[in-house]
Enzyme design. Structure first.
Site, PDB file in Angstrom:
ATOM      1  N   HIS A 171       0.847  -1.198   0.000  1.00 35.32           N
ATOM      2  CA  HIS A 171       0.000   0.000   0.000  1.00 35.32           C
ATOM      3  C   HIS A 171       0.874   1.236   0.000  1.00 35.32           C
ATOM      4  O   HIS A 171       2.024   1.225   0.454  1.00 35.32           O
ATOM      5  CB  HIS A 171      -0.948   0.010   1.204  1.00 35.32           C
ATOM      6  N   CYS A 172       0.324   2.328  -0.565  1.00 34.87           N
ATOM      7  CA  CYS A 172       0.997   3.622  -0.495  1.00 34.87           C
ATOM      8  C   CYS A 172       0.166   4.512   0.420  1.00 34.87           C
ATOM      9  O   CYS A 172      -0.570   4.004   1.271  1.00 34.87           O
ATOM     10  CB  CYS A 172       1.174   4.227  -1.887  1.00 34.87           C
ATOM     11  N   ALA A 173       0.245   5.801   0.262  1.00 31.54           N
ATOM     12  CA  ALA A 173      -0.450   6.703   1.191  1.00 31.54           C
ATOM     13  C   ALA A 173      -1.961   6.619   1.069  1.00 31.54           C
ATOM     14  O   ALA A 173      -2.684   6.861   2.037  1.00 31.54           O
ATOM     15  CB  ALA A 173       0.008   8.142   0.952  1.00 31.54           C
TER      16      ALA A 173
END
Length: 462
Positions: free
Chosen positions: A25-27
């Protein structure tokens, strides 16, 4: 629907745990690599409560959840999978080599970004609190600030960048299948206090060590590229050694030989070569950004939004980190007002749209973009409609041009639009607000007048 139920439903609509190769996952997005892309039920996923959209990019199915929520859903997904993820050899390679390289780049740098964001905020706050006008409110002057307090603020602002190679080596080892703890140690070796400090060498306060009469050896405080390359090389060395060394000697010899060979290569070959490449890249970017008449800001502000769509925006993180470590400033952030321009375009669509359904998408998307999260606006509103996206590019270009003319510089990275104010808590703040207001207004006016018509609503299928 609570977080666990949402995670369970996502896994089901992805095709079950047996169809999941890996989850990151990213932000704002949950990023899933699947075994078989055809098993994904994207339409049903997009209808889930709390899901703001989804798309397939760089070999990953990306589900937009937003900041905060994505961390919780990722944790729930990992709990439900409980290690039942397909072996990497069972998945076909998705995307071309460039797309896979960009994905790896993102996997390495995304986990590091929150630390650097926090550090940037600390820098902004220190800049604000040490201004003479602010100190005067409590009866202090810059000269009367206790040294102990200044030291405390330096611990907050300097640590992440001073030990950045350790963070990068750790993350690179993790992604390439090595032992992350070895990556941390190799990264710490690159900034060992016994080596001449890179900052002091750069200021001619110290001399590098010279080996064999021509190889200059120094620490790599704040350096990015050498740590990244040695992380790749070191992890591959470790994996190779584990296939050759007997199990009975693996615990002793593999770490020993990995550390010895990696730091030798880093200090004598990889470091000197790639540090120079790093400097050349930085100078090249600075040259483009310093083009006369604000041309660099105009071009970057216009087209930077395309980087996220093509999934290559994490490459910019490398450049921003380099700027911050080498100069203490980030000149890419202020010429990137595309997020607030997206907010303006999405708001114009929301106001002008006749479709209640489109309004329900566009209003919250505009607010989200104003907070720096543009995926709902881009993939849910402006990009499907095409022309509003073009208007947002124009707004971003005008804002980038203005920021370039005004010579704006940020103290950190990753924060844009309204949260980006925290990176300009000094005499630049009024100018930063002006740039964003202009970008928002241009995108809003153009979209409202010529960029959107109600007949375009059929382009969005929900």
């Amino acid at each position: 629907m609570n977080d666990q139920e949402l995670a369970k439903k996502i896994i089901e609509l992805i095709g079950g745990s047996e169809n999941i190769h890996s989850v990151e996952h990213c932000a704002t997005r949950l990023r899933i690599i699947t075994v078989e892309k055809e098993k994904i039920n994207a339409d049903e996923i997009a209808k889930l409560d709390k899901v703001k959209g989804s798309f397939f990019n760089s070999g990953q199915f990306q589900i937009i959840l937003g900041t905060g929520l994505v961390n919780k859903i990722y944790a729930e997904v990992m709990k439900l999978l409980d290690g039942n993820i397909q072996n990497k050899t069972s998945v076909k390679k998705e995307g071309n080599r460039f797309q896979r390289a960009v994905r790896i780049f993102g996997d390495i740098f995304v986990p590091i970004i929150p630390v650097l964001v926090a550090t940037g905020l600390f820098m902004g706050l220190r800049s604000l609190l040490t201004q003479e006008a602010v100190l005067g409110l409590v009866g202090l002057t810059p000269e009367s600030v206790p040294k102990e307090l200044l030291l405390f603020t330096q611990v907050l602002t300097d640590t992440a960048f001073a030990f950045l190679p350790a963070l990068i080596c750790w993350s690179t080892f993790r992604v390439f299948g090595g032992s992350p703890v070895l990556g941390i140690v190799i990264g710490l070796m690159l900034v060992n206090p016994g080596l001449p400090n890179a900052y002091e060498v750069g200021q001619n306060l110290a001399e590098p060590l010279v080996f064999f009469g021509f190889i200059k050896v120094l620490g790599y405080q704040g350096s990015v590229l050498p740590a990244f390359i040695i992380g790749i090389v070191g992890s591959k060395i470790e994996k190779f050694l584990r296939t050759k060394i007997p199990n009975s000697l693996d615990l002793i010899l593999t770490p020993f030989l990995t550390l010895l060979s990696s730091i030798t290569l880093a200090l004598f070959i990889i470091g000197p070569i790639f540090h120079q490449i790093e400097i050349l890249v930085l100078h090249g970017v600075e040259f483009l950004l310093e083009l006369p008449f604000g041309l660099g800001g105009l071009l970057y502000g216009s087209f930077s939004q395309l980087l996220g769509i093509f999934g290559i925006h994490h490459i910019i993180s490398f450049l921003e980190i380099n700027m911050l470590t080498q100069t203490g400033w980030n000149t890419l952030n202020p010429i990137s007002p595309g997020n607030v321009a997206q907010a303006g375009a999405a708001l114009a669509v929301a106001i002008k749209a006749s479709s209640r359904q489109l309004k329900q998408i566009a209003y919250p998307s505009s607010f989200s973009a104003a907070l720096g999260i543009t995926e709902p606006a881009v993939f849910g509103v402006t990009l499907p409609l095409v022309r509003p996206f073009i208007m947002s590019m124009i707004g971003g270009g005008v804002g980038g041009f203005l920021a370039s003319i005004l010579h704006l510089k940020a103290t950190g990275m990753a924060l844009t639009a309204i949260p980006g104010i925290l990176l300009y808590l000094n005499n630049q703040l009024p100018l930063y607000i002006l740039v964003n207001v202009v970008a928002f207004s241009v995108a809003f006016i153009l979209t409202y007048t010529i960029g959107y018509q109600n007949s375009m609503e059929k382009k969005i299928h929900k």
